[in-house]
Scaffold this motif. Structure first.
Motif, short mmCIF file in Angstrom:
data_model
loop_
_atom_site.label_atom_id
_atom_site.label_comp_id
_atom_site.label_asym_id
_atom_site.label_seq_id
_atom_site.Cartn_x
_atom_site.Cartn_y
_atom_site.Cartn_z
N MET A 1 23.60 18.78 12.20
CA MET A 1 23.36 19.15 13.59
C MET A 1 24.34 18.40 14.47
N GLU A 2 24.86 19.11 15.44
CA GLU A 2 25.86 18.50 16.30
C GLU A 2 25.65 18.94 17.74
N GLU A 3 26.26 18.21 18.63
CA GLU A 3 26.25 18.59 20.04
C GLU A 3 27.67 19.01 20.40
N LEU A 4 27.79 20.22 20.92
CA LEU A 4 29.10 20.72 21.32
C LEU A 4 29.27 20.50 22.82
N THR A 5 30.44 20.05 23.20
CA THR A 5 30.74 19.81 24.60
C THR A 5 31.29 21.09 25.23
N ARG A 6 31.42 21.08 26.53
CA ARG A 6 32.05 22.20 27.23
C ARG A 6 33.44 22.44 26.66
N ASP A 7 34.18 21.36 26.41
CA ASP A 7 35.53 21.50 25.85
C ASP A 7 35.51 22.15 24.47
N ASP A 8 34.48 21.85 23.68
CA ASP A 8 34.35 22.48 22.36
C ASP A 8 34.16 24.00 22.50
N TRP A 9 33.29 24.40 23.44
CA TRP A 9 33.05 25.83 23.66
C TRP A 9 34.32 26.52 24.15
N ILE A 10 35.02 25.89 25.05
CA ILE A 10 36.28 26.45 25.56
C ILE A 10 37.26 26.64 24.41
N ALA A 11 37.38 25.63 23.56
CA ALA A 11 38.31 25.72 22.43
C ALA A 11 37.91 26.84 21.48
N MET A 12 36.62 27.00 21.21
CA MET A 12 36.18 28.06 20.30
C MET A 12 36.55 29.44 20.86
N PHE A 13 36.33 29.64 22.15
CA PHE A 13 36.67 30.93 22.74
C PHE A 13 38.18 31.13 22.79
N ARG A 14 38.92 30.09 23.06
CA ARG A 14 40.38 30.23 23.10
C ARG A 14 40.96 30.51 21.71
N ASP A 15 40.26 30.05 20.67
CA ASP A 15 40.71 30.31 19.30
C ASP A 15 40.29 31.70 18.80
#
Length: 175
Positions: free
Chosen positions: A1-15
């Protein structure tokens, strides 16, 4: 289990190159960022412009993502009559649509014969699933990311089954 940051979400969508799909299964979410807007909405003082500003980072990300040709679809399974939270969420959905998301709704009673995962999820490019775990009262608990092919297959099949019978936002009237 992990906590994703706003930056993580942005990176996932940009990828993401092709598609991102999101299945929401809950009738209540307790999202701290929405708390003030819900209070105002409840009091009949809902300000769409303020709500849109509060979601700006997400809406900008959706515009950026969809402008690259990535298809972003969101499906929501809801109990009827809908909860107060779902009525609030429905009121704000046009922001998501204007930002490029496609949104469908499925009354829960129409989902009885569908195979569904136990948690909300995002599926990116049919290669990675991000499960969102919530507490019983709708507070975020954790996030789980996997590239497991069985989980991907389950989530893809579940989403497409919901999408096939879901009602486009413009046609759905919360019961």
């Amino acid at each position: 289990m992990e906590e994703l940051t706003r930056d993580d979400w942005i990176a996932m969508f940009r990828d993401t190159q092709d598609a991102a799909v999101h299945l929401e299964l809950r009738d209540v979410y307790s999202v701290p960022e929405e708390e003030q807007q819900i209070i105002q909405w409840r009091a009949g003082e809902y300000d769409p412009a303020s709500d849109e500003r509060d979601r700006e980072w997400w809406l900008d990300l959706m515009r950026e993502t969809t402008s690259r040709g990535v298809r972003v679809r969101r499906a929501r399974i809801v109990s009827e009559p809908v909860t107060e939270y779902i009525r609030y969420e429905y009121a704000g959905t046009p922001f998501n649509i204007r930002a490029g998301e496609e949104v469908r709704w499925l009354p829960r009673r129409q989902a009885s014969r569908l195979t569904l995962p136990g948690n909300d999820f995002w599926l990116f490019d049919k290669s990675m699933v991000v499960f969102n775990h919530f507490t019983g009262d709708g507070e975020w608990a954790s996030t789980e990311t996997t590239r497991d092919s069985d989980a991907i297959s389950l989530c893809l099949a579940a989403f497409e089954a919901v999408w096939a019978v879901g009602i486009p936002h413009g046609e759905y009237k919360p019961g």
